[in-house]
Scaffold this motif. Structure first.
Motif, PDB file in Angstrom:
ATOM      1  N   ASP A   1      40.448 -10.819  13.177  1.00 43.29           N
ATOM      2  CA  ASP A   1      39.587  -9.752  12.659  1.00 43.29           C
ATOM      3  C   ASP A   1      38.766 -10.240  11.468  1.00 43.29           C
ATOM      4  O   ASP A   1      37.590  -9.878  11.318  1.00 43.29           O
ATOM      5  N   THR A   2      39.371 -11.066  10.610  1.00 41.63           N
ATOM      6  CA  THR A   2      38.647 -11.611   9.470  1.00 41.63           C
ATOM      7  C   THR A   2      37.483 -12.492   9.940  1.00 41.63           C
ATOM      8  O   THR A   2      36.358 -12.403   9.415  1.00 41.63           O
ATOM      9  N   VAL A   3      37.735 -13.335  10.935  1.00 38.42           N
ATOM     10  CA  VAL A   3      36.662 -14.175  11.476  1.00 38.42           C
ATOM     11  C   VAL A   3      35.567 -13.314  12.086  1.00 38.42           C
ATOM     12  O   VAL A   3      34.363 -13.541  11.852  1.00 38.42           O
ATOM     13  N   LEU A   4      35.938 -12.300  12.864  1.00 42.18           N
ATOM     14  CA  LEU A   4      34.956 -11.425  13.494  1.00 42.18           C
ATOM     15  C   LEU A   4      34.134 -10.678  12.448  1.00 42.18           C
ATOM     16  O   LEU A   4      32.923 -10.481  12.614  1.00 42.18           O
ATOM     17  N   ASN A   5      34.785 -10.240  11.368  1.00 45.70           N
ATOM     18  CA  ASN A   5      34.056  -9.586  10.276  1.00 45.70           C
ATOM     19  C   ASN A   5      33.032 -10.528   9.652  1.00 45.70           C
ATOM     20  O   ASN A   5      31.893 -10.138   9.382  1.00 45.70           O
ATOM     21  N   ARG A   6      33.426 -11.778   9.426  1.00 45.93           N
ATOM     22  CA  ARG A   6      32.524 -12.729   8.800  1.00 45.93           C
ATOM     23  C   ARG A   6      31.344 -13.058   9.728  1.00 45.93           C
ATOM     24  O   ARG A   6      30.208 -13.195   9.276  1.00 45.93           O
ATOM     25  N   ILE A   7      31.613 -13.160  11.005  1.00 50.07           N
ATOM     26  CA  ILE A   7      30.521 -13.411  11.961  1.00 50.07           C
ATOM     27  C   ILE A   7      29.528 -12.253  11.930  1.00 50.07           C
ATOM     28  O   ILE A   7      28.305 -12.453  11.991  1.00 50.07           O
ATOM     29  N   ALA A   8      30.053 -11.030  11.797  1.00 50.96           N
ATOM     30  CA  ALA A   8      29.201  -9.842  11.796  1.00 50.96           C
ATOM     31  C   ALA A   8      28.571  -9.566  10.434  1.00 50.96           C
ATOM     32  O   ALA A   8      27.800  -8.607  10.288  1.00 50.96           O
ATOM     33  N   GLY A   9      28.899 -10.401   9.432  1.00 56.92           N
ATOM     34  CA  GLY A   9      28.349 -10.183   8.098  1.00 56.92           C
ATOM     35  C   GLY A   9      29.004  -9.040   7.361  1.00 56.92           C
ATOM     36  O   GLY A   9      28.414  -8.468   6.430  1.00 56.92           O
ATOM     37  N   GLU A  10      30.231  -8.694   7.747  1.00 54.97           N
ATOM     38  CA  GLU A  10      30.962  -7.591   7.119  1.00 54.97           C
ATOM     39  C   GLU A  10      32.091  -8.125   6.242  1.00 54.97           C
ATOM     40  O   GLU A  10      32.562  -9.248   6.429  1.00 54.97           O
ATOM     41  N   GLN A  11      32.533  -7.317   5.290  1.00 54.75           N
ATOM     42  CA  GLN A  11      33.601  -7.720   4.392  1.00 54.75           C
ATOM     43  C   GLN A  11      34.956  -7.584   5.092  1.00 54.75           C
ATOM     44  O   GLN A  11      35.318  -6.497   5.544  1.00 54.75           O
ATOM     45  N   PRO A  12      35.743  -8.663   5.194  1.00 50.48           N
ATOM     46  CA  PRO A  12      37.074  -8.566   5.816  1.00 50.48           C
ATOM     47  C   PRO A  12      38.011  -7.705   4.969  1.00 50.48           C
ATOM     48  O   PRO A  12      37.879  -7.615   3.748  1.00 50.48           O
ATOM     49  N   ALA A  13      38.958  -7.095   5.642  1.00 53.69           N
ATOM     50  CA  ALA A  13      39.942  -6.246   4.962  1.00 53.69           C
ATOM     51  C   ALA A  13      41.161  -7.068   4.561  1.00 53.69           C
ATOM     52  O   ALA A  13      41.469  -8.089   5.189  1.00 53.69           O
ATOM     53  N   PRO A  14      41.892  -6.645   3.537  1.00 51.07           N
ATOM     54  CA  PRO A  14      43.147  -7.318   3.189  1.00 51.07           C
ATOM     55  C   PRO A  14      44.218  -7.033   4.227  1.00 51.07           C
ATOM     56  O   PRO A  14      44.189  -5.990   4.895  1.00 51.07           O
ATOM     57  N   ILE A  15      45.163  -7.942   4.373  1.00 55.59           N
ATOM     58  CA  ILE A  15      46.246  -7.760   5.323  1.00 55.59           C
ATOM     59  C   ILE A  15      47.134  -6.580   4.902  1.00 55.59           C
ATOM     60  O   ILE A  15      47.420  -6.406   3.720  1.00 55.59           O
ATOM     61  N   ASP A  16      47.527  -5.791   5.864  1.00 48.93           N
ATOM     62  CA  ASP A  16      48.433  -4.662   5.618  1.00 48.93           C
ATOM     63  C   ASP A  16      49.470  -4.688   6.738  1.00 48.93           C
ATOM     64  O   ASP A  16      49.148  -4.464   7.895  1.00 48.93           O
ATOM     65  N   LEU A  17      50.701  -4.984   6.370  1.00 45.20           N
ATOM     66  CA  LEU A  17      51.738  -5.226   7.376  1.00 45.20           C
ATOM     67  C   LEU A  17      53.091  -4.788   6.831  1.00 45.20           C
ATOM     68  O   LEU A  17      53.461  -5.121   5.708  1.00 45.20           O
ATOM     69  N   SER A  18      53.810  -4.024   7.625  1.00 52.51           N
ATOM     70  CA  SER A  18      55.183  -3.679   7.261  1.00 52.51           C
ATOM     71  C   SER A  18      56.123  -4.211   8.335  1.00 52.51           C
ATOM     72  O   SER A  18      55.707  -4.504   9.454  1.00 52.51           O
ATOM     73  N   PHE A  19      57.391  -4.330   7.978  1.00 55.52           N
ATOM     74  CA  PHE A  19      58.397  -4.916   8.869  1.00 55.52           C
ATOM     75  C   PHE A  19      59.382  -3.826   9.298  1.00 55.52           C
ATOM     76  O   PHE A  19      60.209  -3.390   8.498  1.00 55.52           O
ATOM     77  N   PRO A  20      59.336  -3.389  10.544  1.00 60.92           N
ATOM     78  CA  PRO A  20      60.215  -2.287  10.956  1.00 60.92           C
ATOM     79  C   PRO A  20      61.645  -2.698  11.263  1.00 60.92           C
ATOM     80  O   PRO A  20      62.552  -1.869  11.221  1.00 60.92           O
ATOM     81  N   ALA A  21      61.887  -3.977  11.584  1.00 63.17           N
ATOM     82  CA  ALA A  21      63.234  -4.364  12.018  1.00 63.17           C
ATOM     83  C   ALA A  21      63.357  -5.872  12.125  1.00 63.17           C
ATOM     84  O   ALA A  21      62.356  -6.594  12.053  1.00 63.17           O
ATOM     85  N   MET A  22      64.584  -6.343  12.282  1.00 65.62           N
ATOM     86  CA  MET A  22      64.861  -7.710  12.710  1.00 65.62           C
ATOM     87  C   MET A  22      66.099  -7.662  13.603  1.00 65.62           C
ATOM     88  O   MET A  22      66.888  -6.728  13.511  1.00 65.62           O
ATOM     89  N   CYS A  23      66.237  -8.620  14.480  1.00 65.84           N
ATOM     90  CA  CYS A  23      67.314  -8.531  15.463  1.00 65.84           C
ATOM     91  C   CYS A  23      67.948  -9.895  15.701  1.00 65.84           C
ATOM     92  O   CYS A  23      67.307 -10.935  15.560  1.00 65.84           O
ATOM     93  N   ILE A  24      69.240  -9.863  16.068  1.00 64.34           N
ATOM     94  CA  ILE A  24      70.017 -11.076  16.301  1.00 64.34           C
ATOM     95  C   ILE A  24      70.869 -10.864  17.548  1.00 64.34           C
ATOM     96  O   ILE A  24      71.500  -9.821  17.712  1.00 64.34           O
ATOM     97  N   SER A  25      70.893 -11.868  18.414  1.00 63.36           N
ATOM     98  CA  SER A  25      71.762 -11.802  19.585  1.00 63.36           C
ATOM     99  C   SER A  25      73.041 -12.581  19.311  1.00 63.36           C
ATOM    100  O   SER A  25      73.051 -13.544  18.558  1.00 63.36           O
ATOM    101  N   PHE A  26      74.125 -12.125  19.947  1.00 62.01           N
ATOM    102  CA  PHE A  26      75.422 -12.797  19.861  1.00 62.01           C
ATOM    103  C   PHE A  26      75.866 -13.117  21.286  1.00 62.01           C
ATOM    104  O   PHE A  26      76.688 -12.419  21.879  1.00 62.01           O
ATOM    105  N   GLY A  27      75.246 -14.156  21.834  1.00 69.81           N
ATOM    106  CA  GLY A  27      75.472 -14.455  23.233  1.00 69.81           C
ATOM    107  C   GLY A  27      74.635 -13.550  24.112  1.00 69.81           C
ATOM    108  O   GLY A  27      73.670 -12.922  23.663  1.00 69.81           O
TER     109      GLY A  27
END
Length: 396
Positions: free
Chosen positions: A295-321
């Protein structure tokens, strides 16, 4: 139609493939992915490769958007001024925009003997080599897994489920991300599989020999096969190309994922360090960061200001076999909740997550721009303000 724009992606992992697919939204963009191997490696499956329950490869024809060119080669240098990438096999590829998504691996072990006698698992080739070694090793032989993170836990469990004698050694606590309640469940699952878990500073590894592991408290463990899953490292391509990196070698970027040295270079995944505060290593984060980099690259190609990253982490998981797992829910600031799913439900959610990490790439290949992810908007800005003021962050 404006002139054609060349976008080169270095790295064909979760971040690189997601970014390459998403950039194809523009008709006047040509996308090239540079990757050292001809197949995609779902790293979430490497412990299964070691255990012989999955081959951990996906053909790129299944996950790359039509028209994206794959160059099977390594990149040895980025010429930011000349906008070119030097290839290991000779020649170079020019670009208008570059997406740096080289991924990560295990850091070179600093423990005496580990580099010579311990087996890493962070790449396809390393996991295949370890699988071959285990195939030639009696089931009764002692196996030691070093590292109490998800990879170490999953590898130990996978092998113990096959009847191998496994010791899991971690200098801290096992499953450090997990909530204490989930961690107790993890220990219970490992014990049920017969894994001997050694935790704490006394269990830190001080040396590795061909047939033993020595611990910091003086104990010596017999170990015919020692597996090393501890540590984190990234390729040194950015540093060797004169681009600024953090202490671990990740490319330094601003919050839009743009390289602080060159605005036509954007980074994503484990090899990126936005504002010097990298996100936790995960396939989930890599895919989201890859999409945002595009999205940042596409914004720059279009001459638009890229947005800052916004990301949250909902979970993590582990298998036991192959029969049980833990799916740990998380707060938006990437800390564990008290709530988690275990047993068969945890295992099913873990399997769903592994499959989804690849399915998201396929969906983006067929419908570029479709991938979305949970946002936060609160905790990361607080961390950034705290970093700038040199004051501890107060996160609610």
């Amino acid at each position: 139609m404006s002139k054609n724009i060349d976008v080169v992606v270095i790295g064909g992992g979760y971040a690189g493939v997601m970014a390459a697919n998403r950039v194809t939204q523009r008709d006047n963009v040509t996308v090239t992915v540079i990757n050292p191997r001809p197949v995609f490696v779902p790293r979430l499956r490497l412990h299964q490769l070691v255990g012989g329950t999955h081959d951990a490869v996906v053909d790129y024809t299944e996950i790359l958007a039509e028209g994206v060119q794959l160059v099977v080669d390594g990149a040895t240098r980025i010429d930011a001024a000349g906008r070119g990438v030097t290839l290991a096999e000779g020649g170079s590829i020019g670009y208008d925009y570059l997406i740096y998504a080289v991924g990560s691996g295990s850091a070179g072990p600093q423990v005496p003997g580990a580099a010579e006698f311990a087996y890493p698992i962070s790449t396809l080739e390393a996991a295949q080599r370890l699988r071959s070694v285990l195939d030639d090793t009696p089931v009764t032989a002692a196996v030691t897994v070093v590292g109490g993170g998800p990879t170490g836990i999953e590898t130990a469990a996978e092998l113990a489920e096959q009847g191998r004698s496994v010791t899991l050694v971690c200098g801290g606590v096992v499953g450090p991300y997990l909530h204490p309640r989930a961690r107790r469940t993890a220990r219970k699952y490992l014990a049920k599989l017969g894994v001997d878990v050694l935790e704490g500073s006394a269990a830190s590894v001080s040396a590795v020999t061909r047939e033993a592991v020595q611990l910091g408290d003086g104990r010596t463990l017999a170990s015919q096969v020692t597996i090393w899953t501890a540590g984190f490292g990234v390729p040194d391509l950015a540093a060797n190309s004169g681009l600024r990196t953090d202490a671990a070698g990740r490319l330094l970027t601003d919050e839009t994922l743009t390289c602080i040295d060159e605005e036509r270079i954007v980074a994503a995944g484990d090899s990126s360090a936005p504002s010097g505060l990298p996100f936790r290593m995960s396939a989930y984060a890599a895919g989201c960061l890859g999409a945002h980099a595009a999205d940042t690259v596409l914004n720059r190609i279009a001459g638009e200001q890229p947005a800052p990253i916004d990301l949250s982490f909902p979970a993590m998981c582990i298998s036991f076999g192959r029969h049980t797992g833990i799916f740990q829910l998380g707060h938006k600031d990437d800390t564990a909740m008290r709530i988690y799913f275990s047993g068969l439900v945890g295992k099913a959610l873990k399997e769903f997550s592994c499959a989804a990490s690849v399915k998201h790439l396929i969906t983006e290949a067929h419908k570029p721009g479709s991938h979305s992810w949970p946002k936060d908007g609160k905790h990361r800005p607080q961390l950034l303000r705290a970093q700038h003021s040199d004051a501890p962050a107060q996160i609610a």
